[in-house]
Structure formats: structure tokens, C-alpha cells
Design an enzyme around this catalytic site. Structure first.
Site, short mmCIF file in Angstrom:
data_model
loop_
_atom_site.label_atom_id
_atom_site.label_comp_id
_atom_site.label_asym_id
_atom_site.label_seq_id
_atom_site.Cartn_x
_atom_site.Cartn_y
_atom_site.Cartn_z
N GLN A 78 -4.17 -58.57 54.06
CA GLN A 78 -3.68 -57.26 53.62
C GLN A 78 -4.84 -56.30 53.47
OE1 GLN A 78 -0.21 -56.94 52.48
NE2 GLN A 78 -0.60 -54.77 52.53
N PHE A 79 -5.30 -55.71 54.59
CA PHE A 79 -6.45 -54.82 54.53
C PHE A 79 -6.18 -53.58 53.70
CE2 PHE A 79 -4.23 -52.68 57.93
CZ PHE A 79 -4.61 -51.34 57.81
N THR A 80 -4.90 -53.22 53.52
CA THR A 80 -4.58 -51.99 52.77
C THR A 80 -4.90 -52.11 51.29
OG1 THR A 80 -2.26 -52.65 52.48
CG2 THR A 80 -2.79 -51.30 54.42
#
Length: 148
Positions: A78-80
Site C-alpha cells: 500500500q504505497f499510498t
């Protein structure tokens, strides 16, 4: 690394309409990696999560780990989690690690959890994923390392 830990009754992740990872009771992990993270951070967080006592015992106290209840883990990249929304209305993701750095560290983190005897299902790194789960409690925690 930043990880959102959600105690769940069930969780699954789909890519293009196909389920690629699914668990019953356990933990849903949303895993974010920044370019400064290393294997030491992954090892610290894997150890912390494996021993995290957030499941209730027979007295209703949070005293049991995911292993204690025979649960599993669904780990989703989950890079966000490293989205910076302080300026303007569009998040900046400049602190999220590039895929060539993040993916091997994400895989290492999952392997470290497996080495602790945990069942770990995953999403597909970099894919557009649909995550469906039932939060149990609800219980949601955010773990950072290094501590921020």
C-alpha cells in the site's frame, strides 16, 4: 515502514475479478514502504506483528496473538500510506519507495512472518486490487518503524 494492522474475521484480495489471497480470522496488513527502509525495519515489524496481542482471551482481555488463535495474515502492499496531503488537494507520493526497492522488502517482510510459522497470503505488488474484509472489533492499529 508503515503498517496498518486490522484485526479481521475474514479478508480477501481480488485482482481483475479473481481472488488471489484469502484468509479467515486473523490480520489484514496494509504495508507501506519508504525509500529509507531496510531489512532491519522489516524484521522489527514482523516480530512485533507476530507477537501482537490483540485477540481476546477467555476473560475478554486482549492477550492472544494471531498465532495463538490459529489465525492467518493477508498482507497487501500500500504505497499510498506515504501520501503527503499537507499541500494542496492532490497527495504527493515522493516519500514512497520506488517499486524496485519496495517490492523486495515487502517480499522479505512476508517471508519473515512465514519464518515465524504464520500463514501469510498476499496481494499482487503494484496491481489494482480490491480488498474486502470484515474488521473485528473494530480493531485498527498503525505501526511505524523507524518510529515517526
Amino acid at each position: 515502514m508503515k503498517i496498518v494492522v486490522q484485526r479481521c474475521k475474514r479478508a480477501k484480495v481480488d485482482v481483475s475479478g479473481e481472488t488471489i489471497g484469502s484468509i479467515g480470522q486473523g490480520l489484514l496488513l496494509l504495508v507501506g514502504i519508504t525509500h529509507e527502509d531496510c531489512e532491519k525495519d522489516a524484521a522489527y515489524l514482523a516480530d512485533k506483528i507476530a507477537g501482537l496481542r490483540i485477540f481476546e482471551d477467555e476473560d475478554g482481555k486482549m492477550n492472544l496473538s494471531v498465532a495463538d488463535i490459529g489465525g492467518a495474515i493477508l498482507s497487501v502492499s500500500q504505497f499510498t500510506l506515504y501520501g503527503d496531503c499537507r499541500k494542496g488537494k492532490r497527495p504527493s507520493f515522493t516519500t514512497a519507495a520506488k517499486p524496485e526497492i519496495a517490492e523486495p522488502l515487502y517480499e522479505k517482510f512476508n517471508d519473515l512472518l512465514r519464518q515465524k510459522g504464520l500463514v501469510v497470503e498476499t496481494g499482487q505488488f503494484g496491481a489494482d486490487m480490491d480488498v474486502d474484509f470484515t474488521n473485528w472489533g473494530p480493531v485498527t492499529l498503525i505501526l511505524d518503524h523507524p518510529f515517526q
